[in-house]
Design an enzyme around this catalytic site. Structure first.
Site, PDB file in Angstrom:
ATOM      1  N   LYS A  68       0.847  -1.201   0.000  1.00 55.30           N
ATOM      2  CA  LYS A  68       0.000   0.000   0.000  1.00 55.30           C
ATOM      3  C   LYS A  68       0.877   1.243   0.000  1.00 55.30           C
ATOM      4  CE  LYS A  68      -1.937   2.908   2.824  1.00 55.30           C
ATOM      5  NZ  LYS A  68      -1.893   4.084   1.942  1.00 55.30           N
ATOM      6  N   GLY A  93       6.595   5.317   8.459  1.00 58.94           N
ATOM      7  CA  GLY A  93       5.723   6.481   8.546  1.00 58.94           C
ATOM      8  C   GLY A  93       5.803   7.091   9.930  1.00 58.94           C
ATOM      9  N   SER A  94       4.684   7.666  10.368  1.00 56.87           N
ATOM     10  CA  SER A  94       4.700   8.411  11.634  1.00 56.87           C
ATOM     11  C   SER A  94       4.733   7.470  12.832  1.00 56.87           C
ATOM     12  CB  SER A  94       3.473   9.311  11.720  1.00 56.87           C
ATOM     13  OG  SER A  94       2.296   8.528  11.676  1.00 56.87           O
ATOM     14  N   GLU A 136       3.054   7.880  15.515  1.00 59.69           N
ATOM     15  CA  GLU A 136       1.664   7.730  15.967  1.00 59.69           C
ATOM     16  C   GLU A 136       0.996   6.531  15.275  1.00 59.69           C
ATOM     17  OE1 GLU A 136      -0.513  11.105  14.652  1.00 59.69           O
ATOM     18  OE2 GLU A 136      -2.433  10.325  15.417  1.00 59.69           O
ATOM     19  N   GLY A 187       2.554   4.113  13.734  1.00 57.09           N
ATOM     20  CA  GLY A 187       3.329   2.924  14.131  1.00 57.09           C
ATOM     21  C   GLY A 187       2.789   2.310  15.416  1.00 57.09           C
ATOM     22  N   GLU A 223       9.579   1.599  10.832  1.00 57.49           N
ATOM     23  CA  GLU A 223      10.611   2.632  10.660  1.00 57.49           C
ATOM     24  C   GLU A 223       9.889   3.955  10.815  1.00 57.49           C
ATOM     25  OE1 GLU A 223      12.481   5.293   9.604  1.00 57.49           O
ATOM     26  OE2 GLU A 223      13.168   4.616   7.639  1.00 57.49           O
ATOM     27  N   CYS A 241      13.185  10.888   7.331  1.00 59.80           N
ATOM     28  CA  CYS A 241      13.030  10.328   8.687  1.00 59.80           C
ATOM     29  C   CYS A 241      14.263  10.612   9.527  1.00 59.80           C
ATOM     30  CB  CYS A 241      12.728   8.843   8.618  1.00 59.80           C
ATOM     31  SG  CYS A 241      13.892   7.928   7.611  1.00 59.80           S
ATOM     32  N   GLU A 268       8.675  15.917  15.717  1.00 57.37           N
ATOM     33  CA  GLU A 268       9.132  15.790  14.335  1.00 57.37           C
ATOM     34  C   GLU A 268       8.319  16.741  13.461  1.00 57.37           C
ATOM     35  OE1 GLU A 268       8.333  12.102  12.003  1.00 57.37           O
ATOM     36  OE2 GLU A 268      10.476  12.201  11.558  1.00 57.37           O
TER      37      GLU A 268
HETATM   38  P1  NAI Z   1       1.357   8.482   8.173  1.00 58.64           P
HETATM   39  O1  NAI Z   1       2.152   7.687   9.126  1.00 58.64           O
HETATM   40  O2  NAI Z   1      -0.064   8.773   8.523  1.00 58.64           O
HETATM   41  O3  NAI Z   1       1.338   7.732   6.742  1.00 58.64           O
HETATM   42  C1  NAI Z   1       2.299   6.836   6.283  1.00 58.64           C
HETATM   43  C2  NAI Z   1       1.611   5.654   5.608  1.00 58.64           C
HETATM   44  O4  NAI Z   1       0.792   4.983   6.546  1.00 58.64           O
HETATM   45  C3  NAI Z   1       0.673   6.030   4.459  1.00 58.64           C
HETATM   46  O5  NAI Z   1       0.718   5.017   3.475  1.00 58.64           O
HETATM   47  C4  NAI Z   1      -0.681   6.047   5.133  1.00 58.64           C
HETATM   48  O6  NAI Z   1      -1.761   5.850   4.254  1.00 58.64           O
HETATM   49  C5  NAI Z   1      -0.550   4.895   6.085  1.00 58.64           C
HETATM   50  N1  NAI Z   1      -1.447   4.951   7.252  1.00 58.64           N
HETATM   51  C6  NAI Z   1      -1.936   6.047   7.872  1.00 58.64           C
HETATM   52  N2  NAI Z   1      -2.728   5.692   8.904  1.00 58.64           N
HETATM   53  C7  NAI Z   1      -2.735   4.334   8.932  1.00 58.64           C
HETATM   54  C8  NAI Z   1      -3.362   3.364   9.779  1.00 58.64           C
HETATM   55  N3  NAI Z   1      -4.147   3.721  10.800  1.00 58.64           N
HETATM   56  N4  NAI Z   1      -3.144   2.050   9.534  1.00 58.64           N
HETATM   57  C9  NAI Z   1      -2.342   1.675   8.523  1.00 58.64           C
HETATM   58  N5  NAI Z   1      -1.730   2.539   7.682  1.00 58.64           N
HETATM   59  C10 NAI Z   1      -1.921   3.853   7.892  1.00 58.64           C
HETATM   60  O7  NAI Z   1       2.135   9.814   7.884  1.00 58.64           O
HETATM   61  P2  NAI Z   1       1.556  11.193   7.262  1.00 58.64           P
HETATM   62  O8  NAI Z   1       0.220  11.472   7.839  1.00 58.64           O
HETATM   63  O9  NAI Z   1       1.675  11.128   5.810  1.00 58.64           O
HETATM   64  O10 NAI Z   1       2.609  12.215   7.823  1.00 58.64           O
HETATM   65  C11 NAI Z   1       2.511  12.651   9.187  1.00 58.64           C
HETATM   66  C12 NAI Z   1       3.865  12.754   9.814  1.00 58.64           C
HETATM   67  O11 NAI Z   1       4.434  11.461   9.882  1.00 58.64           O
HETATM   68  C13 NAI Z   1       4.885  13.588   9.068  1.00 58.64           C
HETATM   69  O12 NAI Z   1       4.773  14.945   9.337  1.00 58.64           O
HETATM   70  C14 NAI Z   1       6.150  12.999   9.614  1.00 58.64           C
HETATM   71  O13 NAI Z   1       6.430  13.579  10.862  1.00 58.64           O
HETATM   72  C15 NAI Z   1       5.834  11.540   9.811  1.00 58.64           C
HETATM   73  N6  NAI Z   1       6.326  10.705   8.697  1.00 58.64           N
HETATM   74  C16 NAI Z   1       7.483  10.004   8.881  1.00 58.64           C
HETATM   75  C17 NAI Z   1       8.013   9.269   7.840  1.00 58.64           C
HETATM   76  C18 NAI Z   1       9.288   8.509   7.991  1.00 58.64           C
HETATM   77  O14 NAI Z   1       9.987   8.312   7.013  1.00 58.64           O
HETATM   78  N7  NAI Z   1       9.629   8.028   9.154  1.00 58.64           N
HETATM   79  C19 NAI Z   1       7.390   9.244   6.524  1.00 58.64           C
HETATM   80  C20 NAI Z   1       6.146   9.969   6.448  1.00 58.64           C
HETATM   81  C21 NAI Z   1       5.664  10.675   7.509  1.00 58.64           C
END
Ligand code: NAI
Ligand code: MG
Length: 493
Positions: free
Chosen positions: A182, A235-236, A238, A240, A257, A291, A389
């Site tokens: 996804k 991803g975030s 939260e 995670g 991660e 990240c 972050e």
């Molecule tokens: P996010 O963590 O919500 O999204 C990342 C992925 O997870 C996307 O594919 C999203 O559709 C999916 N996702 C979201 N909620 C989910 C759930 N409940 N269950 C399963 N999958 C889910 O991140 P977002 O909202 O795009 O960005 C928010 C913050 O997260 C950013 O400002 C940044 O601080 C952090 N982030 C960190 C990343 C990293 O590389 N460690 C990458 C992207 C965001």
């Protein structure tokens, strides 16, 4: 044939069981170019019923298909072919990635080159996953077999769309898993373009399925699905945490991660020019949407004022521009949502610290989610801009008195992804390296990422490691086999 990537109305479809298929609801969502704020493509939205279809296909391909039973040599050949296809189409993939994510084309080309390298690396590793003979009784032969974990759910973010997908796809394929990918809803396109080659390179149907959709309605059902054995997520923090909770119901394996607030530490004896560059590169590469961004810049008091001044001067020369301009060093951030989030932190920062450069929207752009490279200084490590972050081009510069204080500030964070130390004194530099609670520590550099070396976080920055041989471990189970060699083994009754 797998059919056509796009539906009759022009929306990108889902890739399930080796075919391009429509979603069940008929709903689509738009994808934008962050530099122009204009529509770029329409993508079918997968929800729970579609996720179930994709998982069923992956389950069938694992339980009854040929992929896990193929010889490692055969799996390697297919991964090499996929890598070759990525290299052949590098310019096209890089352009789509740059336009869709906002990152400069030169960086996008680097990302896609790395994608090919990842598939090549894991193609090579597919044939190097040996088992073991365990030293047990003389009357038995005990073996440890390495087997694929099963069906993997791969959830990736938008900052390095195809690269983050490949960090998961390549080791999972090398291990013999089947999977559902996804991509992030902001950046679904390059994964779809790649999926269109799966059949041509020889991946059997159902081995990799691609569904696009939103976190709650598409990611969450994938995590909760009882037929999925493992989730790999970037991803975030939260999300995670919510994934960990949901996966507990079925005790899925989970690797994460997550976020960071990585310290980039500068001692007075470090090379001056390299340090200023390193401080800027650490936080402004990829618009700070990294990240491992060096978002906390710790500077020894002896050089602090000069350092802030030199950083600010040079930051003003960083060229912001459209992704396709080869001179651009920073593009727009990925979306309106991310723009609003980063801008809200700029407002917070102005109440918590002083501004050395940037602090808002650059005036030369009428449109696009551009944000100036922003440097806050005199930041206290307890400030929100030092703890949370931001994931944008925003640096927090923090002074320190001595080595001990640098270590204390660096480790005073819930995160532990990365860190960097700049000094010419190897005794001091290595003492600091050993004291830092972080999964990746650079000395006199920041950000180089090596396909061959482990990547992942301490503390709330994650669970597990990606890349190198560590990456494939996370997609393997270990089966212990005990072969009795004694003809009357029990003799108990
Ligand atoms: P996010 O963590 O919500 O999204 C990342 C992925 O997870 C996307 O594919 C999203 O559709 C999916 N996702 C979201 N909620 C989910 C759930 N409940 N269950 C399963 N999958 C889910 O991140 P977002 O909202 O795009 O960005 C928010 C913050 O997260 C950013 O400002 C940044 O601080 C952090 N982030 C960190 C990343 C990293 O590389 N460690 C990458 C992207 C965001
Ligand atoms: Mg989110």
């Amino acid at each position: 044939m797998g059919g056509s990537m796009k539906s009759a109305t022009g929306a990108y479809q889902l890739y399930i069981d080796g075919k391009w298929v429509a979603n069940s609801s008929g709903k689509t969502f738009p994808v934008y170019e962050p530099a122009t704020e204009e529509w770029m493509a329409e993508v079918m939205e997968a929800e729970s019923a579609d996720v179930d279809r994709a998982v069923q296909a992956a389950r069938k391909a694992f339980d009854h298909g040929e992929w896990p039973k193929k010889t490692p040599q055969d799996r390697a050949q297919i991964l090499f072919k996929l890598a070759a296809k990525v290299r052949e189409q590098l310019a096209m993939l890089a352009e789509v990635e740059a336009l869709n994510s906002g990152k400069p084309i030169v960086e996008a080309e680097g990302d896609i080159g790395a994608v090919a390298e990842i598939f090549e690396y894991y193609a090579g590793l597919a044939t190097k996953i040996p088992g073991m003979v365990n030293p047990v009784s003389a009357n038995a032969l005990s073996l440890s077999l390495r087997e694929p974990i099963g069906v993997a759910g791969l959830i990736v973010p938008w900052n390095y769309p195809l690269l983050m997908a490949s960090w998961k796809l390549a080791p999972a394929l090398a291990a013999g898993c089947t999977m559902v990918l996804k991509p992030a809803e902001q950046t679904p396109l390059t994964a779809l373009l790649m999926a269109d080659w799966f059949e041509e390179v020889g991946l059997p149907p159902g081995v990799v399925n691609v569904v696009n959709g939103f976190g709650e309605s598409c990611g969450a059902p994938l995590v909760a699905h009882p037929l999925v054995d493992k989730i790999a997520f970037t991803g975030s923090t939260e999300v995670g945490k919510s994934i960990t909770k949901s996966a507990a119901n079925t005790l899925k394996r989970v690797t994460l991660e997550l976020g960071g607030k990585s310290p980039n530490i500068f001692f007075a004896d470090a090379d001056w020019e390299a340090s200023i560059d390193g401080a800027l590169f650490g936080i402004f590469i990829n618009q700070g949407e990294v990240c491992s961004a060096g978002s906390r810049i710790l500077v020894e008091k002896k050089i602090y004022s000069k350092f802030v001044e030199a950083m600010a001067e040079k930051a003003k020369t960083i060229k912001l521009g459209p992704p396709m301009d080869r001179a651009s060093k920073m593009g727009p951030v990925v979306s309106k949502e991310q723009y609003d989030r980063v801008v809200s932190y700029l407002e917070v920062g102005k109440t918590e610290a002083k501004v050395a450069s940037g602090g808002g929207r650059p005036s030369q752009f009428a449109k696009g989610y551009y944000i100036e490279p922003t440097i806050f200084y005199d930041v206290d490590n307890s400030a929100r801009i030092a703890r949370e972050e931001i994931f944008g081009p925003v640096a927090a510069v923090i002074p320190f008195e001595n080595e001990g204080e640098a270590i204390r500030i660096a480790n005073d964070t819930p995160y532990g992804l990365a860190a960097a130390v700049w000094s010419r004194d190897i005794y001091k530099a290595f003492r600091v390296v050993k004291s830092l609670r972080a999964g990746i520590v650079w000395v006199n550099h920041m950000q180089p990422t090596c396909t061959e070396a482990p990547w992942g976080g301490y503390k709330q920055s994650g669970v597990g490691r990606e890349l190198g041989p560590w990456g494939v471990e996370e997609y393997l189970e270990t089966k212990q086999v005990y072969i009795n060699l004694d003809e009357k083994p029990i003799g108990w009754y």
